[in-house]
Write a protein that holds these residues in place. Structure first.
Motif, PDB file in Angstrom:
ATOM      1  N   ARG A   1      12.061-115.537 -21.349  1.00 30.41           N
ATOM      2  CA  ARG A   1      12.249-115.968 -19.993  1.00 30.41           C
ATOM      3  C   ARG A   1      11.300-117.280 -19.855  1.00 30.41           C
ATOM      4  O   ARG A   1      11.730-118.238 -19.469  1.00 30.41           O
ATOM      5  CB  ARG A   1      11.961-114.988 -18.882  1.00 30.41           C
ATOM      6  CG  ARG A   1      12.862-113.715 -18.820  1.00 30.41           C
ATOM      7  CD  ARG A   1      14.303-114.354 -18.132  1.00 30.41           C
ATOM      8  NE  ARG A   1      13.921-114.608 -16.741  1.00 30.41           N
ATOM      9  CZ  ARG A   1      15.110-114.995 -16.079  1.00 30.41           C
ATOM     10  NH1 ARG A   1      16.084-115.408 -16.623  1.00 30.41           N
ATOM     11  NH2 ARG A   1      14.860-115.588 -14.795  1.00 30.41           N
ATOM     12  N   LEU A   2       9.976-117.047 -20.322  1.00 31.06           N
ATOM     13  CA  LEU A   2       9.184-118.486 -20.429  1.00 31.06           C
ATOM     14  C   LEU A   2       9.892-119.504 -21.193  1.00 31.06           C
ATOM     15  O   LEU A   2       9.619-120.785 -20.727  1.00 31.06           O
ATOM     16  CB  LEU A   2       7.752-117.854 -20.674  1.00 31.06           C
ATOM     17  CG  LEU A   2       6.848-116.978 -19.756  1.00 31.06           C
ATOM     18  CD1 LEU A   2       5.649-116.707 -20.496  1.00 31.06           C
ATOM     19  CD2 LEU A   2       6.551-118.077 -18.547  1.00 31.06           C
ATOM     20  N   VAL A   3      10.107-119.171 -22.304  1.00 33.70           N
ATOM     21  CA  VAL A   3      10.767-120.260 -23.181  1.00 33.70           C
ATOM     22  C   VAL A   3      12.069-120.975 -22.450  1.00 33.70           C
ATOM     23  O   VAL A   3      11.924-122.185 -22.553  1.00 33.70           O
ATOM     24  CB  VAL A   3      11.113-119.638 -24.542  1.00 33.70           C
ATOM     25  CG1 VAL A   3      12.034-120.733 -25.377  1.00 33.70           C
ATOM     26  CG2 VAL A   3       9.634-119.330 -25.186  1.00 33.70           C
ATOM     27  N   ARG A   4      12.809-120.264 -21.790  1.00 34.51           N
ATOM     28  CA  ARG A   4      13.949-120.705 -21.283  1.00 34.51           C
ATOM     29  C   ARG A   4      13.635-121.621 -20.099  1.00 34.51           C
ATOM     30  O   ARG A   4      14.262-122.654 -19.947  1.00 34.51           O
ATOM     31  CB  ARG A   4      14.954-119.473 -20.779  1.00 34.51           C
ATOM     32  CG  ARG A   4      15.646-118.789 -21.871  1.00 34.51           C
ATOM     33  CD  ARG A   4      16.574-117.898 -21.190  1.00 34.51           C
ATOM     34  NE  ARG A   4      17.171-117.029 -22.236  1.00 34.51           N
ATOM     35  CZ  ARG A   4      17.783-115.882 -22.122  1.00 34.51           C
ATOM     36  NH1 ARG A   4      17.626-115.219 -20.941  1.00 34.51           N
ATOM     37  NH2 ARG A   4      18.056-115.156 -23.037  1.00 34.51           N
ATOM     38  N   LEU A   5      12.694-121.188 -19.327  1.00 32.33           N
ATOM     39  CA  LEU A   5      12.165-121.930 -18.075  1.00 32.33           C
ATOM     40  C   LEU A   5      11.425-123.135 -18.580  1.00 32.33           C
ATOM     41  O   LEU A   5      11.618-124.244 -17.993  1.00 32.33           O
ATOM     42  CB  LEU A   5      11.246-121.191 -17.278  1.00 32.33           C
ATOM     43  CG  LEU A   5      11.771-120.132 -16.458  1.00 32.33           C
ATOM     44  CD1 LEU A   5      10.756-118.921 -15.875  1.00 32.33           C
ATOM     45  CD2 LEU A   5      12.583-120.383 -15.461  1.00 32.33           C
TER      46      LEU A   5
END
Length: 64
Positions: free
Chosen positions: A57-61
């Motif tokens: 999720r952090l990478v996508r954000l």
């Protein structure tokens, strides 16, 4: 219930978001069934699924 329509809509969206996160954890990261034996294995399996999900999720954000 005495709540405003705006408040109910926010609560519905919040619940949908939580259920979506749980669904993705179960579907994409295998948190629906722990394959490791014992309580310690179960905890390790769930934690590894949650950590993987959060990192994804952090990478996508950050990439968008």
């Amino acid at each position: 219930m005495g709540l405003q329509e705006k408040t109910l809509k926010k609560l519905k969206n919040f619940r949908a978001g939580i259920e979506g996160n749980i669904s993705e954890l179960k579907r994409a990261f295998g948190a629906g069934k722990a394959f490791w034996k014992g309580e310690e294995g179960f905890m390790a399996y769930v934690w590894s699924s949650v950590i993987s999900y959060n990192l994804t999720r952090l990478v996508r954000l950050n990439s968008g």
